[in-house]
Scaffold this motif. Sequence first.
Motif, PDB file in Angstrom:
ATOM      1  N   GLY A 116      55.849  20.128  39.221  1.00 57.43           N
ATOM      2  CA  GLY A 116      56.752  20.785  40.161  1.00 57.43           C
ATOM      3  C   GLY A 116      58.209  20.756  39.767  1.00 57.43           C
ATOM      4  N   SER A 117      58.529  20.268  38.568  1.00 53.26           N
ATOM      5  CA  SER A 117      59.927  20.182  38.139  1.00 53.26           C
ATOM      6  C   SER A 117      60.333  21.465  37.433  1.00 53.26           C
ATOM      7  N   THR A 118      61.630  21.686  37.388  1.00 51.23           N
ATOM      8  CA  THR A 118      62.165  22.881  36.736  1.00 51.23           C
ATOM      9  C   THR A 118      62.571  22.612  35.298  1.00 51.23           C
ATOM     10  N   ASN A 176      50.897  23.583  47.801  1.00 50.94           N
ATOM     11  CA  ASN A 176      52.188  23.037  48.231  1.00 50.94           C
ATOM     12  C   ASN A 176      53.211  24.160  48.371  1.00 50.94           C
ATOM     13  N   PRO A 177      53.743  24.389  49.566  1.00 48.36           N
ATOM     14  CA  PRO A 177      54.724  25.479  49.720  1.00 48.36           C
ATOM     15  C   PRO A 177      55.950  25.293  48.841  1.00 48.36           C
ATOM     16  N   GLY A 178      56.256  24.053  48.471  1.00 55.18           N
ATOM     17  CA  GLY A 178      57.449  23.809  47.680  1.00 55.18           C
ATOM     18  C   GLY A 178      57.404  24.428  46.298  1.00 55.18           C
ATOM     19  N   VAL A 179      56.219  24.581  45.728  1.00 56.39           N
ATOM     20  CA  VAL A 179      56.153  25.129  44.375  1.00 56.39           C
ATOM     21  C   VAL A 179      56.524  26.608  44.368  1.00 56.39           C
ATOM     22  N   ARG A 180      56.436  27.278  45.521  1.00 55.43           N
ATOM     23  CA  ARG A 180      56.826  28.689  45.570  1.00 55.43           C
ATOM     24  C   ARG A 180      58.324  28.862  45.359  1.00 55.43           C
ATOM     25  N   GLU A 181      59.072  27.755  45.488  1.00 58.10           N
ATOM     26  CA  GLU A 181      60.515  27.817  45.263  1.00 58.10           C
ATOM     27  C   GLU A 181      60.864  27.710  43.778  1.00 58.10           C
ATOM     28  N   TYR A 187      56.864  28.749  37.285  1.00 60.59           N
ATOM     29  CA  TYR A 187      55.579  28.618  37.991  1.00 60.59           C
ATOM     30  C   TYR A 187      54.442  29.177  37.138  1.00 60.59           C
TER      31      TYR A 187
END
Length: 471
Positions: A116-118, A176-181, A187
């Motif tokens: 989940g990191s950028t 996880n909704p957070g990964v959509r960010e 992604y």
Amino acid sequence: MGVVRGRLAPSYPAGLGAFGIYLRGYHGALAEWIGAAARRRLPLADRYALLHWHNQVYPREVLGLVDMVALENGELGPLLSPGTLRGLEDECVTDVKAQTRAALLRVLQEDGEHWGSTEDWSSNLAQDVCELLEEHTERAPRISQEFGERMAHCCLGGLAEFLQSFQQRVERFHDNPGVRELPPDTYISRTISLVNCGPPLRALAERLARVGPPESEPAREAAASALDRVIRLCHRVLTDLLFQELQPHFSKLMRRKWLSSSEALDGIVGTLGAKALALRRMQDEPYQALVAELHRRALVEYVRPLFRGRLRCGSARTRSRVAGRLREDAAQLERLFRRLESQASWLDAVVPRLAEVLRLEDTPSIQMEVGVLVRDYPDIRQKHVATLLDIRGLRHTAARQEILAVTRDLELCEVAALSPPRDRAFFADIPVPRPPICLSLPLFLGRLLSPLACLPWPRPPSPSPLRRPQA
């Protein structure tokens, strides 16, 4: 032993058998020492070394120098009893199972923290898993074939358990909704990395199953099932992301402007071609499966607006124009997916077949084309053909019934009734508008009945307003 035989034994009388006496004493003392070592709780590495020395080194490098007559006469017993050897192997299998389980979960935890990191990051999950297990699956067969089979079975069970945990972690990641960010490219890159874990881990599971005993098959199936679920989920995520971007272009199809402008299809082809560069980082096997699904989905989305009835081709000239446009678009899509190395060539004929049904004018030719369409795409149904005939303006005629009879007859055949596999389904994903219903309407208070009138499906009645009480 070479020194004893070459220098010490010749000093004694030949009938004394000095070398044999020394050999038995040496062998007995060694058996006593190794037996005591085997009874201690040795580390896993020392246990491997002891088993290897007992099974391979001692017979080859020590007893291999001895006169084989003494061995054949049974003068030397085994260093360790079969029960002791089995116990050492059991301890090795138990320790490997516990240690690899903990190590695999640790590798998954460390790798999953980066999903989940950028930051720029490359996954080594599959490589780490293979190295952890191959350390044992390559070492055990050097001790004995049977021990190698037992270790392969143990490691395959651990791999199957790990892959189930991996599958659950991938599902949580995508839920996880957070990964959509995450940025879309990040992604997509993470999802491709997860897919790329599949081929090497699947190959490892297949290899362990071949080496292991027959009872390894359930573990192999469990490992394959977990990987299949991961790859299907990731493919669905990538496909949905891509078609969300393509949807504005698909919405422009089968409209008046589409007949005279290639803008919509150019947008579809351009977007698919650009995204394919990123998808090509996927390993070959999952890439082929993904591009085949993209091929199928693209043609389903292309054909879907046609069956929604956006176009009406009442004249032969209009039907010819629509059919020509369909054939041009089909050729362009075929070139695109050939460039993307799609192996789903069974899809290439679907749009040209539909175009021919619209273009042809004589009933026998249309019947023949419909028959070929049903043969090549067995999930097409009579309602799809009826919609095509509606589009070309063929309603309530004998010719219409003759054409529909071809579909009806083929649907009744046993072969046509079999549903194609999911990756070969096409028309099953294309809904058609529900046909109008026919109601018999009374005239003149029931004295006469009108002919059957075609009406749209009735809507649920709206609640009537409450009447005010009369004063």
